[in-house]
Design a protein around this motif. Structure first.
Motif, mmCIF file in Angstrom:
data_model
loop_
_atom_site.group_PDB
_atom_site.id
_atom_site.type_symbol
_atom_site.label_atom_id
_atom_site.label_comp_id
_atom_site.label_asym_id
_atom_site.label_seq_id
_atom_site.Cartn_x
_atom_site.Cartn_y
_atom_site.Cartn_z
ATOM 1 N N GLN A 118 0.817 -1.213 0.000
ATOM 2 C CA GLN A 118 0.000 0.000 0.000
ATOM 3 C C GLN A 118 0.855 1.268 0.000
ATOM 4 O O GLN A 118 0.297 2.370 -0.028
ATOM 5 C CB GLN A 118 -0.937 -0.010 1.212
ATOM 6 N N SER A 155 4.307 5.213 -3.482
ATOM 7 C CA SER A 155 5.208 5.517 -4.603
ATOM 8 C C SER A 155 6.610 5.012 -4.319
ATOM 9 O O SER A 155 6.931 4.556 -3.222
ATOM 10 C CB SER A 155 5.259 7.032 -4.833
ATOM 11 N N ASN A 168 1.570 -1.287 -10.246
ATOM 12 C CA ASN A 168 0.577 -0.389 -9.662
ATOM 13 C C ASN A 168 0.238 0.760 -10.594
ATOM 14 O O ASN A 168 -0.920 1.196 -10.669
ATOM 15 C CB ASN A 168 1.104 0.166 -8.335
ATOM 16 N N GLU A 189 -3.521 1.551 -11.705
ATOM 17 C CA GLU A 189 -4.147 2.798 -11.291
ATOM 18 C C GLU A 189 -4.513 3.682 -12.475
ATOM 19 O O GLU A 189 -5.402 4.522 -12.379
ATOM 20 C CB GLU A 189 -3.234 3.518 -10.298
ATOM 21 N N GLN A 190 -3.822 3.505 -13.608
ATOM 22 C CA GLN A 190 -4.250 4.204 -14.816
ATOM 23 C C GLN A 190 -5.592 3.674 -15.308
ATOM 24 O O GLN A 190 -6.380 4.413 -15.908
ATOM 25 C CB GLN A 190 -3.188 4.039 -15.919
ATOM 26 N N GLY A 222 -8.046 4.302 -11.612
ATOM 27 C CA GLY A 222 -8.031 5.586 -10.918
ATOM 28 C C GLY A 222 -8.626 6.712 -11.743
ATOM 29 O O GLY A 222 -8.869 6.588 -12.945
ATOM 30 N N GLU A 230 -5.698 12.460 -5.027
ATOM 31 C CA GLU A 230 -5.117 11.112 -4.958
ATOM 32 C C GLU A 230 -5.677 10.310 -3.799
ATOM 33 O O GLU A 230 -5.896 9.100 -3.923
ATOM 34 C CB GLU A 230 -3.599 11.231 -4.815
ATOM 35 N N ASN A 244 -10.308 7.161 -5.364
ATOM 36 C CA ASN A 244 -9.024 6.617 -5.802
ATOM 37 C C ASN A 244 -8.434 5.631 -4.797
ATOM 38 O O ASN A 244 -7.774 4.670 -5.188
ATOM 39 C CB ASN A 244 -8.032 7.755 -6.044
ATOM 40 N N ARG A 277 -7.520 1.564 -5.529
ATOM 41 C CA ARG A 277 -6.091 1.280 -5.370
ATOM 42 C C ARG A 277 -5.872 0.175 -4.350
ATOM 43 O O ARG A 277 -5.061 -0.739 -4.556
ATOM 44 C CB ARG A 277 -5.353 2.544 -4.941
ATOM 45 N N SER A 296 -7.037 -3.157 -6.075
ATOM 46 C CA SER A 296 -6.181 -3.625 -7.172
ATOM 47 C C SER A 296 -4.824 -4.089 -6.662
ATOM 48 O O SER A 296 -4.307 -5.131 -7.085
ATOM 49 C CB SER A 296 -6.014 -2.529 -8.222
ATOM 50 N N ARG A 297 -4.224 -3.333 -5.737
ATOM 51 C CA ARG A 297 -2.917 -3.737 -5.202
ATOM 52 C C ARG A 297 -3.034 -5.022 -4.385
ATOM 53 O O ARG A 297 -2.153 -5.884 -4.457
ATOM 54 C CB ARG A 297 -2.340 -2.610 -4.340
#
Length: 369
Positions: free
Chosen positions: A89, A92, A250, A254-255, A258, A264, A269, A273, A276-277
């Motif tokens: 999680q 970045s 990721n 996220e593209q 998201g 964000e 979002n 996220r 999906s993660r």
């Protein structure tokens, strides 16, 4: 690669992703249908390998403390997957900088411990009988060579360099050159000492995961703490590696799910996220538990992924970006590298698939290796 990135950044087009480079230099289809899928496969395969290797190290620690234990490998893979699920999680690459520092220290630590344990075992009276001869006939040896080459490519691969460089303030060329020099010096000293000492101690019976050679029939061949330490350090390093290689995956997810038009950390979002993660890590963990082919998977992704990304495409990018004269040595050196590694990747892929077929005859789903 750094020269190409810096050149395009100077022209006002800073590439953030490998597939962005391929799209602008080779055309849109190359980025979408070739580089993107290969890089996704490379990163996701590493996610699977981290879960598998982490589970193997956890099982080694468990058996060392409880030789008669009944827990299976796939159970430890699931436990390790839960660790990665929490770290996944991280938002970045920048959020991983402290974890990556710990990862580097752990890499040096487990390499030193593995080398020390190999030297101890090699000099002890309990040392296994050493046989340094090459196993198999000429055909098997030849396939073995081509099977090993992509594993080496995977070990030294830097297939996500553009994504790392995108986090640096320009100019990146000097910074990346220094970073890579430090990286390869560390890898040479750490991995080569493990390889040399491990082969000296165990000969051709050395396991693909050298830690597995430190225990014979549930009997430790070295002091237990010297076996615990590299396994613990490896687990710590793998959690960082697994999360790092999940980041490009990721970005793709996220593209898709998201919405860049809203904040964000808004629920719109954050929830996709999180889902999906989590699904990405859970799927990788299940694959690792089902198919414990560590060496074979390493070899396949090296042939299919790392060799094109590291040894073929950068040369093509350079020639197409700077357009050196066809009479220059740099042009023909790049062409020779592209041709040689394309042929090598093809032969390595064939050898790897052959080895997977052979191993599949003796393995089963959720095997307890």
């Amino acid at each position: 690669m750094s020269l190409v990135l810096e050149h395009h950044a100077y022209l006002g087009n800073r590439h953030l992703l490998y597939r962005d480079m391929a799209r602008d230099i080779l055309g849109p289809r190359w980025g979408r249908y070739f580089v993107g899928p290969i890089q996704f496969a490379v990163c996701y395969n590493n996610e699977v390998l981290c879960a598998l290797l982490g589970g193997q190290c956890m099982k080694a620690i468990y058996l060392l403390s409880n030789p008669n234990g009944n827990m299976k490998l796939y159970e430890f893979v699931v436990i390790f997957g839960c660790f990665m699920l929490m770290l996944a999680q991280m938002p970045s690459f920048h959020s991983l900088r402290h974890i990556n520092l710990v990862s580097s220290v752990m890499c040096l630590s487990y390499s030193a411990c593995a080398t020390a344990a190999s030297i101890y075992i090699g000099n002890s009276s309990n040392a296994p009988e050493k046989d340094y001869s090459l196993k198999g006939d000429t055909t098997n040896r030849l396939f073995g060579i081509f099977n090993a080459i992509p594993i080496i490519a995977t070990t030294y691969g830097s297939g996500i360099i553009p994504e790392i460089q995108a986090t640096l303030a320009p100019p990146v060329k000097g910074k990346m050159l220094k970073s890579l020099c430090v990286c390869f010096v560390v890898v040479l000293f750490s991995f080569f000492t493990v390889a040399i000492s491990g082969y000296w101690a165990f000969g051709n019976q050395a396991e693909g995961l050298i830690f597995s050679s430190f225990v014979d029939n549930n009997k430790p061949l070295a002091p237990k703490w010297l076996i615990y330490m590299p396994n613990i350090c490896t687990i710590a390093q793998l959690t960082a590696n697994g999360v790092e290689y999940l980041q490009p995956t990721n970005v793709i997810l996220e593209q898709i799910f998201g919405d860049p038009e809203i904040p964000e950390f808004s629920p719109r979002n954050v929830i996709p996220r999180l889902i999906s993660r989590s699904l990405a890590v859970i799927t990788a963990t299940i694959i690792a538990a089902m198919l414990p082919f560590f060496g074979d998977m390493n070899s396949l992704i090296g042939a299919f992924g790392y060799m094109p990304l590291d040894f073929i495409l950068p040369m093509i990018f350079f020639n197409m970006t700077f357009k050196p004269s066809k009479r220059s040595s740099i042009f023909w050196l790049n062409v020779i590298i592209v041709i040689a590694f394309s042929a090598l990747a093809a032969m390595a892929t064939i050898s790897t698939v052959r080895q997977i077929v052979l191993d599949a005859k003796t393995y089963q789903l959720f095997a307890d290796l």
